[in-house]
Motif scaffolding. Structure first.
Motif, PDB file in Angstrom:
ATOM      1  N   ALA A 473       0.819  -1.208   0.000  1.00 31.14           N
ATOM      2  CA  ALA A 473       0.000   0.000   0.000  1.00 31.14           C
ATOM      3  C   ALA A 473       0.856   1.262   0.000  1.00 31.14           C
ATOM      4  O   ALA A 473       0.577   2.223  -0.726  1.00 31.14           O
ATOM      5  N   ASN A 474       1.909   1.278   0.803  1.00 34.30           N
ATOM      6  CA  ASN A 474       2.785   2.460   0.857  1.00 34.30           C
ATOM      7  C   ASN A 474       3.554   2.645  -0.444  1.00 34.30           C
ATOM      8  O   ASN A 474       3.842   3.787  -0.848  1.00 34.30           O
ATOM      9  N   ARG A 475       3.882   1.562  -1.113  1.00 33.51           N
ATOM     10  CA  ARG A 475       4.589   1.667  -2.392  1.00 33.51           C
ATOM     11  C   ARG A 475       3.722   2.378  -3.435  1.00 33.51           C
ATOM     12  O   ARG A 475       4.249   3.090  -4.309  1.00 33.51           O
ATOM     13  N   GLU A 478       4.320   6.039  -3.644  1.00 36.14           N
ATOM     14  CA  GLU A 478       5.582   6.367  -4.317  1.00 36.14           C
ATOM     15  C   GLU A 478       5.448   6.276  -5.833  1.00 36.14           C
ATOM     16  O   GLU A 478       6.093   7.030  -6.572  1.00 36.14           O
ATOM     17  N   LEU A 479       4.596   5.372  -6.307  1.00 36.95           N
ATOM     18  CA  LEU A 479       4.410   5.172  -7.756  1.00 36.95           C
ATOM     19  C   LEU A 479       3.415   6.150  -8.367  1.00 36.95           C
ATOM     20  O   LEU A 479       3.241   6.157  -9.581  1.00 36.95           O
ATOM     21  N   GLU A 480       2.723   6.962  -7.542  1.00 38.72           N
ATOM     22  CA  GLU A 480       1.579   7.776  -7.977  1.00 38.72           C
ATOM     23  C   GLU A 480       0.406   6.885  -8.388  1.00 38.72           C
ATOM     24  O   GLU A 480      -0.428   7.258  -9.203  1.00 38.72           O
ATOM     25  N   GLY A 481       0.337   5.704  -7.815  1.00 36.34           N
ATOM     26  CA  GLY A 481      -0.750   4.773  -8.095  1.00 36.34           C
ATOM     27  C   GLY A 481      -0.309   3.632  -8.981  1.00 36.34           C
ATOM     28  O   GLY A 481       0.744   3.678  -9.618  1.00 36.34           O
ATOM     29  N   GLY A 482      -1.137   2.583  -8.998  1.00 37.09           N
ATOM     30  CA  GLY A 482      -0.831   1.433  -9.845  1.00 37.09           C
ATOM     31  C   GLY A 482      -1.186   0.131  -9.185  1.00 37.09           C
ATOM     32  O   GLY A 482      -2.104   0.053  -8.353  1.00 37.09           O
TER      33      GLY A 482
END
Length: 564
Positions: A473-475, A478-482
């Motif tokens: 979830a925290n990643r 960082e990705l701006e979603g996905g």
């Protein structure tokens, strides 16, 4: 000469046509016959058939059958995970020349700006993208979306040339119980086209819903449901998407008699499914293989679709119609060998000439940082509601299981396929986190997380291990979603979707390849679903029965209320 006089002149053969297709046979959707003769085109419009023509340009289509361009009558391009421009490049070569889209996914994240992004993009694509105005942003009061669109917000968007009408009215209780805001939206489009969305609705409630002026329906999942809706005047759209698969169930209802009132839609397919199976071309060849007549199937894919949505300028290869033409090797195989969209040959050179629109919705993931403890699920009663997945459908079952709490937490139980599910509000509005249980993933370890979470598009996460759930979830922030798959404290696979947390900026081929890796990683965790990511997304949609979850908690959709 004026454009009108030029078309007449070229249709009569007094002057050479701009373009002539020579040597093929065309499918007559009135009689089912295969007709001989040239097809003459003037400035993107068909001006002649079944005769011999001279042309400034002649394309030899000997041995091929010409059919009208295919019309996808309901989809959300965002759910293809690519921009409208990459969607165009992905499916137009397969014969899809018109896509009737509802941009309510991006509208639920960034509001009217998302709709305007699709409206502006439609001016540049080879396919004709028709942009319906989203009716339910948010879809209900039981979720936290990134935006809200009321009737007054939709009115300024109504004049764009890409428009047809009001998109799927998912809040069917709001219609039948006359919610004031629902009434304002319906009145705004009264006398125009309004798309339907009323799963399992029947009897007097269905009568009331249709009486509101709603004319199409893509949520029918059984022949009995579809038949009642047809008998009450609705156009039924047969759907076959990456998750919602109703084609086999509804196929027996598609005949030469019913075809004028049935259409095809995807609602939605991702680049991996499109690459492996196809888009509307897949539906066409599958329906024919299942026993439908080619005439019925091609009518549903073209003319019936055009008629249902008031697109009188297309749907047939006939004089005066838009030159949307697909040359296929056979009606049964439906492999496009040549595609014309508005008279333009669809090829790499044509795609290279398109304009573009800057992406929107960047930095849209504003979720709270979560820890493993964020996913604990307390409760005093062992009796616990569980979402039961129906693979290939977005309908779910409302199950009940005995789950005893240990140390104040009801733990996931992979032996019983009881997996933790959580929805985390990611629009920066309240930081809500709701947890529950789901059955049907087969997950044995790790976690899967996504910002594609219909229709509010918060973070949806399923997992066995809370630490992996927090990592995944925290990643996403960082990705701006996905999409993310995690196990054992490591990220195994991911796909960034930085446009509103919904769409990639990469070519569709790269998205397809990353989906292959994601699917493999999910299966490595024990997942048995063919399409786990979009199946996960629909578990948070509180307008599809029976049990769902949003950031505000578990939702009994049948009663249209949050569970206590």
């Amino acid at each position: 000469m004026s454009d009108l006089e030029t078309r007449i002149s070229q249709g009569r053969g007094d002057t050479p046509a701009d373009l002539v297709l020579r040597g093929g046979r065309l499918l007559d959707l009135m009689t089912g016959a295969l007709l001989e003769g040239d097809v003459a085109i003037c400035d993107g419009v068909i001006v002649g058939t079944c005769e011999t023509y001279e042309g400034a340009e002649v394309i030899d289509v000997t041995g091929l059958i010409l059919v009208p361009g295919f019309i996808d009558t309901h989809l959300h391009i965002e759910s293809s995970l690519v921009t409208p421009f990459e969607f165009d490049r992905c499916v137009t070569p397969r014969g899809v020349t018109t896509a009737i889209c509802d941009p309510h996914e991006i509208a639920n994240v960034i509001g009217a700006d998302g709709i305007r992004y699709f409206q502006e993009s439609s001016a540049h694509t080879l396919m004709d993208i028709r942009v319906q105005l989203s009716s339910c942003v948010p879809s209900t009061h039981m979720e936290t979306a990134g935006a809200e669109l009321r009737a007054d917000d939709l009115a300024p968007l109504m004049t764009h040339p890409s428009g047809i009408g009001l998109a799927e009215f998912m809040n069917y209780p709001g219609v039948i119980f006359r919610d004031p805001e629902a009434m304002k939206k319906l009145r705004l489009f009264e006398g125009g086209h309004i798309d339907g969305h009323c799963p399992l609705l029947s009897g007097r409630d269905l009568n009331a819903y249709i009486a509101a002026g709603i004319r199409t329906e893509h949520e029918a999942t059984s022949p009995e449901e579809a038949r009642e809706k047809l008998q009450k005047g609705m156009r039924v759209l047969i759907r076959e998407g990456s998750v919602s698969k109703d084609m086999h169930a509804l196929q027996p209802l598609l005949t030469d008699l019913t075809a004028p009132y049935m259409c095809l839609c995807t609602d939605d397919r991702n680049p991996l499914d499109i690459g492996e199976h196809g888009h509307l071309d897949y539906m066409i060849r599958t329906l024919i293989a299942l026993g439908c007549s080619p005439l019925a199937v091609y009518r549903a894919a073209t003319l019936s679709a055009a008629e249902a949505f008031g697109l009188k300028d297309r749907g047939m290869i006939a004089p005066g119609r838009r030159a949307d033409i697909v040359a296929v090797d056979s009606l049964e195989a439906c492999n496009a060998q040549l595609v014309l969209a508005g008279g333009r040959v669809v090829d790499d050179a044509a795609f290279a000439t398109r304009g573009t629109v800057a992406p929107v919705g960047r930095d849209s993931v504003k979720a709270p940082t979560v820890t493993p403890d964020s996913f604990r699920n307390a409760g005093n009663r062992a009796e616990t509601p569980v979402i039961g997945i129906r693979e290939g459908q977005i309908l779910t079952d409302h199950l009940t299981e005995e789950i005893e709490a240990e140390d104040g937490d009801k733990r996931p139980d992979p032996a019983r396929d009881l997996v933790r599910i959580a929805v985390i509000e990611r629009h920066g509005r309240n930081g809500n986190i709701a947890t529950g249980f789901v059955r049907g993933f087969g997950l044995q370890s790790g976690a899967i997380a996504s910002t594609v979470c219909h229709d509010h598009h918060n973070i949806a996460c399923v997992g066995i291990d809370y630490a992996d759930m927090a990592l995944a979830a925290n990643r996403l922030a960082e990705l701006e979603g996905g999409f993310v798959v995690a196990d054992g404290g490591k990220i195994l696979a991911e796909l960034a979707l930085p446009v509103a947390g919904l769409m990639s900026l990469d070519p569709f081929e790269e998205v397809r390849d990353r989906l292959v890796a994601l699917r493999a990683a999910a299966k490595g965790l024990g997942v048995t679903l063919e399409e786990p990511f979009l199946q996960l997304a629909f578990l948070a949609l509180p307008v599809i029965p029976a049990l769902k979850i949003t950031d505000r908690g578990m939702v009994d959709v049948t009663k249209f209320e949050l569970l206590p």
